[in-house]
Scaffold this active site. Structure first.
Site, PDB file in Angstrom:
ATOM      1  N   ASP A  60       0.840  -1.198   0.000  1.00 34.83           N
ATOM      2  CA  ASP A  60       0.000   0.000   0.000  1.00 34.83           C
ATOM      3  C   ASP A  60       0.873   1.245   0.000  1.00 34.83           C
ATOM      4  O   ASP A  60       1.671   1.459   0.908  1.00 34.83           O
ATOM      5  CB  ASP A  60      -0.882   0.005   1.253  1.00 34.83           C
ATOM      6  N   TYR A  66       2.983   9.586   0.697  1.00 32.79           N
ATOM      7  CA  TYR A  66       4.018   8.909   1.512  1.00 32.79           C
ATOM      8  C   TYR A  66       5.429   8.991   0.926  1.00 32.79           C
ATOM      9  O   TYR A  66       6.384   8.595   1.584  1.00 32.79           O
ATOM     10  CB  TYR A  66       3.704   7.416   1.686  1.00 32.79           C
TER      11      TYR A  66
HETATM   12  N1  LIG Z   1      -5.629   5.587   4.008  1.00 35.24           N
HETATM   13  C1  LIG Z   1      -5.124   6.232   5.024  1.00 35.24           C
HETATM   14  O1  LIG Z   1      -5.518   7.373   5.328  1.00 35.24           O
HETATM   15  C2  LIG Z   1      -4.051   5.573   5.830  1.00 35.24           C
HETATM   16  C3  LIG Z   1      -3.711   6.105   7.080  1.00 35.24           C
HETATM   17  C4  LIG Z   1      -2.715   5.468   7.812  1.00 35.24           C
HETATM   18  C5  LIG Z   1      -2.095   4.335   7.311  1.00 35.24           C
HETATM   19  N2  LIG Z   1      -2.417   3.839   6.077  1.00 35.24           N
HETATM   20  C6  LIG Z   1      -1.728   2.656   5.498  1.00 35.24           C
HETATM   21  O2  LIG Z   1      -1.766   1.581   6.424  1.00 35.24           O
HETATM   22  C7  LIG Z   1      -0.423   1.175   6.733  1.00 35.24           C
HETATM   23  C8  LIG Z   1      -0.341   0.609   8.149  1.00 35.24           C
HETATM   24  O3  LIG Z   1      -0.779   1.547   9.125  1.00 35.24           O
HETATM   25  P1  LIG Z   1       0.196   2.497   9.967  1.00 35.24           P
HETATM   26  O4  LIG Z   1       1.539   2.549   9.352  1.00 35.24           O
HETATM   27  O5  LIG Z   1      -0.542   3.771  10.156  1.00 35.24           O
HETATM   28  O6  LIG Z   1       0.269   1.846  11.395  1.00 35.24           O
HETATM   29  P2  LIG Z   1       0.569   0.406  12.041  1.00 35.24           P
HETATM   30  O7  LIG Z   1       0.901  -0.571  10.986  1.00 35.24           O
HETATM   31  O8  LIG Z   1      -0.562   0.166  12.967  1.00 35.24           O
HETATM   32  O9  LIG Z   1       1.831   0.729  12.940  1.00 35.24           O
HETATM   33  C9  LIG Z   1       3.105   0.980  12.424  1.00 35.24           C
HETATM   34  C10 LIG Z   1       4.045   1.187  13.609  1.00 35.24           C
HETATM   35  O10 LIG Z   1       4.090  -0.006  14.409  1.00 35.24           O
HETATM   36  C11 LIG Z   1       5.425  -0.497  14.479  1.00 35.24           C
HETATM   37  N3  LIG Z   1       5.346  -1.963  14.408  1.00 35.24           N
HETATM   38  C12 LIG Z   1       5.104  -2.729  13.313  1.00 35.24           C
HETATM   39  N4  LIG Z   1       5.061  -4.027  13.644  1.00 35.24           N
HETATM   40  C13 LIG Z   1       5.292  -4.088  14.976  1.00 35.24           C
HETATM   41  C14 LIG Z   1       5.378  -5.161  15.908  1.00 35.24           C
HETATM   42  N5  LIG Z   1       5.235  -6.423  15.519  1.00 35.24           N
HETATM   43  N6  LIG Z   1       5.639  -4.858  17.200  1.00 35.24           N
HETATM   44  C15 LIG Z   1       5.805  -3.569  17.605  1.00 35.24           C
HETATM   45  N7  LIG Z   1       5.711  -2.506  16.780  1.00 35.24           N
HETATM   46  C16 LIG Z   1       5.466  -2.772  15.469  1.00 35.24           C
HETATM   47  C17 LIG Z   1       6.172   0.122  13.315  1.00 35.24           C
HETATM   48  O11 LIG Z   1       7.521   0.347  13.624  1.00 35.24           O
HETATM   49  P3  LIG Z   1       8.738  -0.389  12.849  1.00 35.24           P
HETATM   50  O12 LIG Z   1       8.661   0.016  11.405  1.00 35.24           O
HETATM   51  O13 LIG Z   1       9.940   0.147  13.544  1.00 35.24           O
HETATM   52  O14 LIG Z   1       8.552  -1.863  13.064  1.00 35.24           O
HETATM   53  C18 LIG Z   1       5.459   1.466  13.174  1.00 35.24           C
HETATM   54  O15 LIG Z   1       5.990   2.395  14.090  1.00 35.24           O
HETATM   55  C19 LIG Z   1       0.387   2.450   6.494  1.00 35.24           C
HETATM   56  O16 LIG Z   1       1.763   2.221   6.447  1.00 35.24           O
HETATM   57  C20 LIG Z   1      -0.248   2.940   5.221  1.00 35.24           C
HETATM   58  O17 LIG Z   1       0.211   2.193   4.107  1.00 35.24           O
HETATM   59  C21 LIG Z   1      -3.403   4.442   5.342  1.00 35.24           C
END
Ligand SMILES: NC(=O)c1ccc[n+]([C@@H]2O[C@H](COP(=O)([O-])OP(=O)(O)OC[C@H]3O[C@@H](n4cnc5c(N)ncnc54)[C@H](OP(=O)(O)O)[C@@H]3O)[C@@H](O)[C@H]2O)c1
Length: 357
Positions: A87, A92
């Protein structure tokens, strides 16, 4: 020197990378394939189209956007580990490294064809104007080095003054969202073959209704925040009824980012379940989302955590655990206050999310 480091640098002992790839990559491919995790992510079919969507996807939003180093290498690691759904978004700044990782994965034989991947990207709000949608997708495709994306999403039901993306968003740039004009242009993206599917993100039930009333092609997906602390029961039921697939973002709460919250990773109920089950809290969150029948995107640029996040398919949550999670008090992490203004189209978070907050 390990081959992986050399491949990043481009030459070894004077040997050109292209030459190596041609003659030696079959051997290297075998080595990589032996080391590849034995995990196949389950898939679902999108209702509007037969192509499958892997139910666990890889997020590429790093806070602040574009700040991470070696993103292409992390994405290659992810492909090697078995992630097939990626994604991205023009916001980004991850489209270029993703495109390079896909090209290199093909060269190395980590995948046999681009068709094996499911790639989404998103239209930013400064391009949410009828005449700017197709050029914006063409720019994204150029960044990705691809001829089409599997899914093109409207990032938010928000329009900003046309132009370059500026962060933080300027309140005076907020404009009414032209559902008809923007969605017609999204439909055109699909008809031109630039996007296999089109969809939305951060749309409430009410905004989906409004979109459906003007749509010739209904959105295939609504990508929204979803985790045990923001379970989206009402929106999920609505989407199910309308045949719209839900993809969950921030399943771990996006701790540490400006759109995230620490509450998910610090939730005591989840900590207790994880401890008793011998799983990590992150795995409990991801498994819970997966068991709700939606797809989930998780971002980690750390190889160990990437692996950990994939290990959720050979166990399940018990009814007792599901019941405990159901009772967790609900609170949305991302309020979207940057899109709210007394002089703009949304005067309060309740108007932006239509009370679904
Ligand atoms: N459409 C929208 O408006 C929207 C908004 C937000 C996000 N998104 C998409 O959804 C994706 C995922 O959501 P997100 O990035 O917001 O949040 P998330 O996946 O809930 O959290 C990411 C955070 O958690 C950490 N993490 C990952 N795996 C872990 C684990 N097993 N244990 C502990 N910490 C962990 C990562 O750090 P490390 O990298 O250091 O592991 C990072 O700091 C985004 O990257 C994006 O592609 C879309």
């Amino acid at each position: 020197m390990p081959i992986e480091i050399w491949l990043q640098q481009g030459s070894i002992y004077g040997m050109k990378k292209d030459w190596f790839l041609k003659f030696w990559s079959p051997l290297y491919r075998e080595k990589i394939q032996r080391n590849m995790a034995n995990i196949t992510v389950p898939e679902t079919r999108l209702i509007t189209n037969g192509k499958a969507i892997p139910l666990l996807g890889f997020g590429t939003a790093e806070h602040p956007f574009g700040s991470a180093e070696n993103v292409k290498e992390r994405l290659l690691d992810a492909i090697q580990l078995g992630y097939r759904h990626f994604d991205s978004a023009s916001l980004y700044q991850s489209e270029q490294p993703l495109g390079k990782a896909v090209a290199e994965a093909l060269e190395l034989g980590l995948i046999n064809s681009r068709e094996e991947l499911f790639i989404s990207t998103k239209l930013w709000c400064t391009d949410a104007h009828g005449n700017r949608v197709i050029p914006a997708l063409q720019r994204s495709l150029k960044n990705l080095g691809l001829e089409y994306v599997d899914l093109y999403l409207l990032h938010f039901p928000v329009a900003l003054k046309a132009g370059e993306c500026k962060l933080p968003v300027l309140k005076e740039d907020l404009l009414p969202f032209d559902y008809d004009g923007v969605w017609k242009a999204m439909e055109e993206c699909h008809k031109l073959g630039l996007a296999r599917r089109i969809g939305v993100s951060n749309f409430s039930c009410k905004k989906l209704e409004k979109l459906l009333s003007v749509a010739e092609i209904p959105p295939a997906v609504n990508q929204v925040e979803m985790n045990p602390l923001w379970q989206q029961q009402k929106l999920r039921e609505f989407c199910k009824e309308k045949g719209i697939h839900v993809t969950a973002y921030s399943p771990l709460g996006a701790k540490g980012s400006f759109w995230g919250t620490n509450r998910v990773m610090e939730c005591e109920v989840l900590q207790e379940i994880a401890k008793a089950k011998g799983k990590t809290l992150a795995q409990i969150c991801l498994r819970w989302v997966y068991e709700q029948g939606v797809s989930v995107l998780v971002k980690s640029f750390n190889t160990e955590r990437m692996k950990e996040n994939l290990e959720i398919f050979d166990w399940n949550l018990s009814l007792k655990e599901l019941n405990k999670i159901r009772q967790i008090p609900q609170k949305k992490g991302f309020a979207g206050l940057e899109f709210v203004s007394q002089d703009g189209p949304y005067k309060s978070p309740e108007e932006l999310w239509d009370e679904e907050i």
